[in-house]
Design a protein around this motif. Structure first.
Motif, PDB file in Angstrom:
ATOM      1  N   THR A   1       0.835  -1.199   0.000  1.00 16.91           N
ATOM      2  CA  THR A   1       0.000   0.000   0.000  1.00 16.91           C
ATOM      3  C   THR A   1       0.874   1.254   0.000  1.00 16.91           C
ATOM      4  OG1 THR A   1      -1.640  -1.222   1.285  1.00 16.91           O
ATOM      5  CG2 THR A   1      -1.883   1.178   1.184  1.00 16.91           C
ATOM      6  N   PRO A   2       0.803   2.094  -1.042  1.00 17.36           N
ATOM      7  CA  PRO A   2       1.713   3.238  -1.165  1.00 17.36           C
ATOM      8  C   PRO A   2       1.687   4.189   0.035  1.00 17.36           C
ATOM      9  CG  PRO A   2       0.598   2.840  -3.242  1.00 17.36           C
ATOM     10  CD  PRO A   2      -0.046   1.936  -2.239  1.00 17.36           C
ATOM     11  N   PHE A   3       0.483   4.611   0.440  1.00 19.02           N
ATOM     12  CA  PHE A   3       0.342   5.433   1.632  1.00 19.02           C
ATOM     13  C   PHE A   3      -0.309   4.561   2.706  1.00 19.02           C
ATOM     14  CE2 PHE A   3       0.346   8.746  -1.693  1.00 19.02           C
ATOM     15  CZ  PHE A   3       1.353   9.573  -1.194  1.00 19.02           C
ATOM     16  N   PRO A   4       0.483   3.970   3.605  1.00 16.68           N
ATOM     17  CA  PRO A   4      -0.060   2.979   4.538  1.00 16.68           C
ATOM     18  C   PRO A   4      -0.913   3.557   5.655  1.00 16.68           C
ATOM     19  CG  PRO A   4       2.255   3.351   4.989  1.00 16.68           C
ATOM     20  CD  PRO A   4       1.947   4.109   3.736  1.00 16.68           C
ATOM     21  N   GLU A   5      -0.921   4.895   5.807  1.00 17.54           N
ATOM     22  CA  GLU A   5      -1.714   5.504   6.867  1.00 17.54           C
ATOM     23  C   GLU A   5      -2.477   6.714   6.349  1.00 17.54           C
ATOM     24  OE1 GLU A   5       0.595   6.596  10.231  1.00 17.54           O
ATOM     25  OE2 GLU A   5       1.406   4.576  10.567  1.00 17.54           O
ATOM     26  N   MET A   6      -3.678   6.922   6.905  1.00 19.89           N
ATOM     27  CA  MET A   6      -4.452   8.134   6.671  1.00 19.89           C
ATOM     28  C   MET A   6      -4.798   8.726   8.029  1.00 19.89           C
ATOM     29  SD  MET A   6      -7.105   7.113   3.616  1.00 19.89           S
ATOM     30  CE  MET A   6      -6.509   6.572   2.007  1.00 19.89           C
ATOM     31  N   GLY A   7      -4.574  10.007   8.194  1.00 20.36           N
ATOM     32  CA  GLY A   7      -4.811  10.638   9.476  1.00 20.36           C
ATOM     33  C   GLY A   7      -6.229  11.157   9.642  1.00 20.36           C
TER      34      GLY A   7
END
Length: 396
Positions: free
Chosen positions: A281-287
């Motif tokens: 997953t390219p961006f492993p986190e979303m805030g």
């Protein structure tokens, strides 16, 4: 269907435990070191992403970042403002508009690969995965694609640090990193602002002209809103595809048997790209930030708390995905969360998918003996906030 050998994942960030075949002890946990609630379970992540009333996207308020960096920033906006601004760009990414871009994407891919010397190999990120999408989005916005080295310089400077941000106790290093990131954002804002000012005088048939002339509830966007809005499109419009394409090629080359299957049956290309987005997953986190006290996964989270929606872990949740550590290009369904869920679902997802599919097909056509150069790579970025290749040297 197989796993990437351990030897190929030596430099994945250790905080991305799901990339090392590990599962979290709980679907929700509080990290006392940073003051962040981390959500790991698939269903729990969906719950958070689908509820913008409880979980705000305006995370900048927790970091003390000046408000003018977020005016017009779609990623940081909540309803109803988010919906009003998103309508301005929805028309630019309709299925027809995106489909009509396919010939141009193919043309650019061939042009970029024409400059490759087979004897010297292909550095996938620098020579294709980065320039292709940045040229496409720059042309859509109406800014010079020849400035792409500037964009890369600013974006790289924002993501080069591996320091994990704490919302409990700041230190000099953290303040310095945040200040440097703000400086890079300001460079981008100034750059877009100059082009926006020119469009107000001399409009063209491009997306930037649409933004400077558009009205929301009868009021035109301010210079700050236009700059931040356009920056989101410029940065996210290319960086996501760069990561998706690089990761997809890496995953296939790390599984030679699967690579041959995809070569022989091009109907599997789409599945290969979707699976690579789940697998790496390219961006492993979303805030997100809690607006009120809430409960997720049986755990109560107070109001005004920072929440990290760990979609990289959710995309490996065994309760949602059978054999989650297996790279399976025939996985169907594959409801990964890479592009988000709910009102913030990535507006550029159709374009990222098109660019990746076109480029991967052309790579397979042009380089039947393509393989990773074992003497030079791969090298993944050190940042805990991305799972992406910094370099992928190939023998072609």
């Amino acid at each position: 269907m197989s796993q990437i050998p351990v030897s190929a994942q030596w430099n994945f960030d250790e905080r991305h435990f799901w990339l090392h075949g590990k599962q979290p002890e709980s679907t929700v946990e509080f990290t006392s070191r940073t003051g962040v609630w981390r959500i790991y379970g698939y269903q729990e992540c969906v719950q958070v992403l689908a509820d913008p009333t409880t979980y705000s996207s305006h995370t900048g308020r927790m970091a003390g970042i000046e408000m003018d960096f977020y005016e017009g920033n779609l990623l940081e906006m909540d309803p109803p403002d988010h919906g009003r601004l998103r309508k301005l760009v929805n028309h630019a990414f309709t299925p027809k508009v995106v489909a009509d871009l396919e010939p141009r994407v193919a043309e650019l891919t061939h042009e970029l690969l024409d400059s490759v010397d087979p004897a010297g190999g292909l550095e996938l990120v620098d020579q294709l995965a980065y320039p292709l999408p940045v040229i496409v989005i720059a042309e859509m916005l109406g800014v010079p694609s020849s400035d792409r080295n500037l964009f890369k310089q600013w974006v790289d400077a924002m993501t080069e640090e591996s320091h994990e941000f704490s919302h409990l106790e700041a230190d000099e290093r953290q303040d310095r990193i945040l200040q440097r990131a703000m400086q890079q954002m300001q460079h981008l804002r100034d750059y877009i602002g100059e082009h926006a000012a020119e469009r107000r005088k001399r409009p063209r048939n491009d997306l930037l002209s649409t933004l400077v002339s558009a009205e929301v509830d009868g009021v035109r966007l301010s210079d700050t809103e236009v700059a931040n809005f356009a920056n989101v499109l410029l940065v996210n419009g290319h960086i996501t595809t760069t990561m998706v394409l690089g990761n997809a090629v890496f995953c296939l080359l790390a599984h030679s048997g699967v690579l041959q299957e995809v070569r022989d049956d091009r109907s599997l290309v789409r599945g290969a790209i979707e699976e690579s987005m789940r697998y790496l997953t390219p961006f492993p986190e979303m805030g997100r930030v809690t607006n009120v006290e809430t409960t997720v996964g049986g755990i109560t989270i107070p109001a005004d708390q920072m929440v990290a929606v760990c979609i990289g872990a959710a995309n490996r949740d065994p309760l949602q995905f059978t054999s989650p550590d297996t790279f399976d290009v025939r996985r169907d369904p594959n409801p990964h969360l890479t592009f988000g869920r709910g009102i913030h679902f990535c507006v550029g997802a159709p374009l990222a998918r098109l660019e990746s599919q076109v480029a991967l097909n052309i790579l397979l056509d042009r380089f039947p003996e393509m393989s990773i150069d074992p003497m030079a790579g791969p090298i993944f970025q050190a940042s805990p906030y991305v799972t992406a290749l910094e370099r992928l040297p190939l023998r072609v």
